[in-house]
Write a protein that holds these residues in place. Sequence first.
Motif, PDB file in Angstrom:
ATOM      1  N   ALA A  45       0.837  -1.208   0.000  1.00  0.00           N
ATOM      2  CA  ALA A  45       0.000   0.000   0.000  1.00  0.00           C
ATOM      3  C   ALA A  45       0.871   1.258   0.000  1.00  0.00           C
ATOM      4  O   ALA A  45       0.567   2.244  -0.693  1.00  0.00           O
ATOM      5  CB  ALA A  45      -0.932  -0.010   1.208  1.00  0.00           C
ATOM      6  N   THR A  46       1.951   1.222   0.774  1.00  0.00           N
ATOM      7  CA  THR A  46       2.871   2.366   0.820  1.00  0.00           C
ATOM      8  C   THR A  46       3.491   2.607  -0.561  1.00  0.00           C
ATOM      9  O   THR A  46       3.606   3.754  -1.011  1.00  0.00           O
ATOM     10  CB  THR A  46       3.971   2.108   1.869  1.00  0.00           C
ATOM     11  N   ASP A  47       3.862   1.517  -1.233  1.00  0.00           N
ATOM     12  CA  ASP A  47       4.428   1.644  -2.591  1.00  0.00           C
ATOM     13  C   ASP A  47       3.400   2.241  -3.553  1.00  0.00           C
ATOM     14  O   ASP A  47       3.728   3.098  -4.372  1.00  0.00           O
ATOM     15  CB  ASP A  47       4.875   0.274  -3.118  1.00  0.00           C
ATOM     16  N   ARG A  48       2.155   1.772  -3.449  1.00  0.00           N
ATOM     17  CA  ARG A  48       1.111   2.327  -4.325  1.00  0.00           C
ATOM     18  C   ARG A  48       0.943   3.816  -4.085  1.00  0.00           C
ATOM     19  O   ARG A  48       0.782   4.600  -5.024  1.00  0.00           O
ATOM     20  CB  ARG A  48      -0.227   1.615  -4.063  1.00  0.00           C
ATOM     21  N   ALA A  49       0.962   4.209  -2.815  1.00  0.00           N
ATOM     22  CA  ALA A  49       0.781   5.637  -2.484  1.00  0.00           C
ATOM     23  C   ALA A  49       1.887   6.472  -3.108  1.00  0.00           C
ATOM     24  O   ALA A  49       1.635   7.550  -3.668  1.00  0.00           O
ATOM     25  CB  ALA A  49       0.755   5.827  -0.969  1.00  0.00           C
ATOM     26  N   ARG A  50       3.116   5.966  -3.029  1.00  0.00           N
ATOM     27  CA  ARG A  50       4.239   6.717  -3.601  1.00  0.00           C
ATOM     28  C   ARG A  50       4.097   6.819  -5.118  1.00  0.00           C
ATOM     29  O   ARG A  50       4.253   7.888  -5.700  1.00  0.00           O
ATOM     30  CB  ARG A  50       5.557   6.038  -3.226  1.00  0.00           C
ATOM     31  N   GLU A  51       3.761   5.688  -5.751  1.00  0.00           N
ATOM     32  CA  GLU A  51       3.630   5.698  -7.225  1.00  0.00           C
ATOM     33  C   GLU A  51       2.483   6.604  -7.662  1.00  0.00           C
ATOM     34  O   GLU A  51       2.615   7.379  -8.619  1.00  0.00           O
ATOM     35  CB  GLU A  51       3.389   4.266  -7.734  1.00  0.00           C
ATOM     36  N   ASP A  52       1.360   6.517  -6.969  1.00  0.00           N
ATOM     37  CA  ASP A  52       0.216   7.366  -7.324  1.00  0.00           C
ATOM     38  C   ASP A  52       0.548   8.843  -7.106  1.00  0.00           C
ATOM     39  O   ASP A  52       0.116   9.708  -7.873  1.00  0.00           O
ATOM     40  CB  ASP A  52      -1.008   6.998  -6.479  1.00  0.00           C
ATOM     41  N   ALA A  53       1.284   9.135  -6.028  1.00  0.00           N
ATOM     42  CA  ALA A  53       1.651  10.541  -5.753  1.00  0.00           C
ATOM     43  C   ALA A  53       2.529  11.074  -6.877  1.00  0.00           C
ATOM     44  O   ALA A  53       2.358  12.222  -7.325  1.00  0.00           O
ATOM     45  CB  ALA A  53       2.368  10.640  -4.409  1.00  0.00           C
ATOM     46  N   GLU A  54       3.453  10.223  -7.348  1.00  0.00           N
ATOM     47  CA  GLU A  54       4.327  10.673  -8.445  1.00  0.00           C
ATOM     48  C   GLU A  54       3.514  10.889  -9.716  1.00  0.00           C
ATOM     49  O   GLU A  54       3.691  11.881 -10.428  1.00  0.00           O
ATOM     50  CB  GLU A  54       5.449   9.642  -8.672  1.00  0.00           C
ATOM     51  N   LEU A  55       2.576   9.970  -9.991  1.00  0.00           N
ATOM     52  CA  LEU A  55       1.787  10.069 -11.226  1.00  0.00           C
ATOM     53  C   LEU A  55       0.840  11.267 -11.199  1.00  0.00           C
ATOM     54  O   LEU A  55       0.647  11.963 -12.205  1.00  0.00           O
ATOM     55  CB  LEU A  55       0.982   8.773 -11.429  1.00  0.00           C
ATOM     56  N   THR A  56       0.235  11.525 -10.056  1.00  0.00           N
ATOM     57  CA  THR A  56      -0.777  12.587  -9.980  1.00  0.00           C
ATOM     58  C   THR A  56      -0.191  13.946  -9.613  1.00  0.00           C
ATOM     59  O   THR A  56      -0.885  14.950  -9.696  1.00  0.00           O
ATOM     60  CB  THR A  56      -1.843  12.239  -8.914  1.00  0.00           C
ATOM     61  N   GLY A  57       1.060  13.973  -9.179  1.00  0.00           N
ATOM     62  CA  GLY A  57       1.653  15.238  -8.742  1.00  0.00           C
ATOM     63  C   GLY A  57       1.191  15.652  -7.357  1.00  0.00           C
ATOM     64  O   GLY A  57       1.363  16.803  -6.949  1.00  0.00           O
ATOM     65  N   PHE A  58       0.650  14.697  -6.582  1.00  0.00           N
ATOM     66  CA  PHE A  58       0.182  14.996  -5.218  1.00  0.00           C
ATOM     67  C   PHE A  58       1.324  15.562  -4.369  1.00  0.00           C
ATOM     68  O   PHE A  58       2.440  15.058  -4.408  1.00  0.00           O
ATOM     69  CB  PHE A  58      -0.340  13.709  -4.574  1.00  0.00           C
ATOM     70  N   GLY A  59       1.003  16.575  -3.584  1.00  0.00           N
ATOM     71  CA  GLY A  59       1.968  17.091  -2.625  1.00  0.00           C
ATOM     72  C   GLY A  59       3.014  18.005  -3.210  1.00  0.00           C
ATOM     73  O   GLY A  59       3.956  18.392  -2.512  1.00  0.00           O
ATOM     74  N   GLU A  60       2.887  18.340  -4.492  1.00  0.00           N
ATOM     75  CA  GLU A  60       3.797  19.353  -5.025  1.00  0.00           C
ATOM     76  C   GLU A  60       3.367  20.693  -4.439  1.00  0.00           C
ATOM     77  O   GLU A  60       2.254  20.840  -3.967  1.00  0.00           O
ATOM     78  CB  GLU A  60       3.754  19.334  -6.560  1.00  0.00           C
ATOM     79  N   ARG A  61       4.218  21.648  -4.497  1.00  0.00           N
ATOM     80  CA  ARG A  61       4.019  22.893  -3.771  1.00  0.00           C
ATOM     81  C   ARG A  61       2.597  23.459  -3.853  1.00  0.00           C
ATOM     82  O   ARG A  61       2.052  23.949  -2.879  1.00  0.00           O
ATOM     83  CB  ARG A  61       4.995  23.950  -4.271  1.00  0.00           C
ATOM     84  N   ALA A  62       1.992  23.329  -5.039  1.00  0.00           N
ATOM     85  CA  ALA A  62       0.697  23.965  -5.237  1.00  0.00           C
ATOM     86  C   ALA A  62      -0.427  23.270  -4.481  1.00  0.00           C
ATOM     87  O   ALA A  62      -1.491  23.829  -4.320  1.00  0.00           O
ATOM     88  CB  ALA A  62       0.366  23.982  -6.732  1.00  0.00           C
ATOM     89  N   HIS A  63      -0.169  22.040  -3.976  1.00  0.00           N
ATOM     90  CA  HIS A  63      -1.276  21.271  -3.380  1.00  0.00           C
ATOM     91  C   HIS A  63      -1.933  22.016  -2.214  1.00  0.00           C
ATOM     92  O   HIS A  63      -1.274  22.569  -1.374  1.00  0.00           O
ATOM     93  CB  HIS A  63      -0.747  19.924  -2.906  1.00  0.00           C
TER      94      HIS A  63
END
Length: 385
Positions: free
Chosen positions: A367-385
Amino acid sequence: MPPFDVVGEEAIRSGRATDAYFERTETTLRHADRNPRVVAEVTADQFPDGEFELFAGLKDAATLLAGHDLDADAIPEGRLFDGGPVMRVEGNYLEFARLETSLLGFLSHASGIATAALEVRRAAPDSNVLSFGARHVHPSIAAVVERSALMGGLDGFSHVAAGEVLGREASGTMPHALMICFGAGKQEEAWTAFDEAVPDDVPRIALCDTYSDEVDEVLRAVDALGDRLSGVRLDTTSSRRGDMRHIVREVKWKLRARGREDVDVFVSGGLGPDDLRELSDVADGFGVGGYVSNATPVDFALDIVERAGEAVAKRGKLSGVKEVYRTRDGAHHVGLRGEDGPEGAESLMEPLVRDGEVVADFDLDAATDRAREDAELTGFGERAH
Ligand SMILES: O=P(O)(O)OC[C@H]1O[C@H](OP(=O)(O)OP(=O)(O)O)[C@H](O)[C@@H]1O
């Protein structure tokens, strides 16, 4: 009366951990001899709006549904979602009416905490970040806090009993209380006693802010523990904090001047993602508490969207059974079941419960790996979030 104000496991499993109106609903439906076959969906927002959240708490939700005559599907833990259902339950309504309260609670709290942890992780991707926030929440949910923190990508946690639940060991070295038990001017005695007392595999991380200047205490800790010192923690209280970035850089400078570049510098106390962005290139690690543990729960609701094969919904909610997709460009898409999804998109719903049997698995590292991959794909948590 139980010794603590804790609703127990048996009440949750049996469905007594519910809102009274579900008990009244059951009474009324039985009186009216009505128990329709329904599909109900768990949803936070109806439509995508560009704000992703991390899905967690499914292991406990599935455990709650197990043994009931129903089927359920859900997006796996560790996936990001943005509008549309994260879970659907199909069965006769009386099979699960009274489970709604606990089901939403399991998902809402864990997903809010996991989302905040992922924000923190993304703010300092290469730093060692530990979850220190169990002290801010009721002890009965400490394992929920720490599991969700790990799912969001934090490297460890502080709560001992949560570690027993999760099968992982808690981290942590010393509080100010230890320093104060030895007294002002006796920091060396405290650090040395700690070094003598605790097992060898515990890192020697000296708390260096209790009575005097951080740089002064760090250099004294270096002198006291020598090569055995592996790190220092600066937990300077907010009223005395000043320019923390400057303080950390000065500490690192003076450690280097002493030939002790190997000593890691950890910072804790009131930190959030913005602080980690500000400090992650100068500090080696962080303890983050309230920002993660006190995260606002995700506002999930459970709504009937199909009754006896007919699409239905209350006003403001979208009728009909839905599918959710991750498109190739990292967007979230919500469509009706039976329709084609966007070309090349990945369907996110997976079987969770079939005929009352849990058929999904809940491996935390996956689950942790999925979260990291999804965050990279969606741009989650980049400055603008
Ligand atoms: O501030 P948070 O991000 O929520 O993190 C938790 C904080 O709790 C502890 O400090 P506290 O001053 O409560 O305890 P201590 O003085 O015993 O270290 C810890 O040292 C963190 O600073």
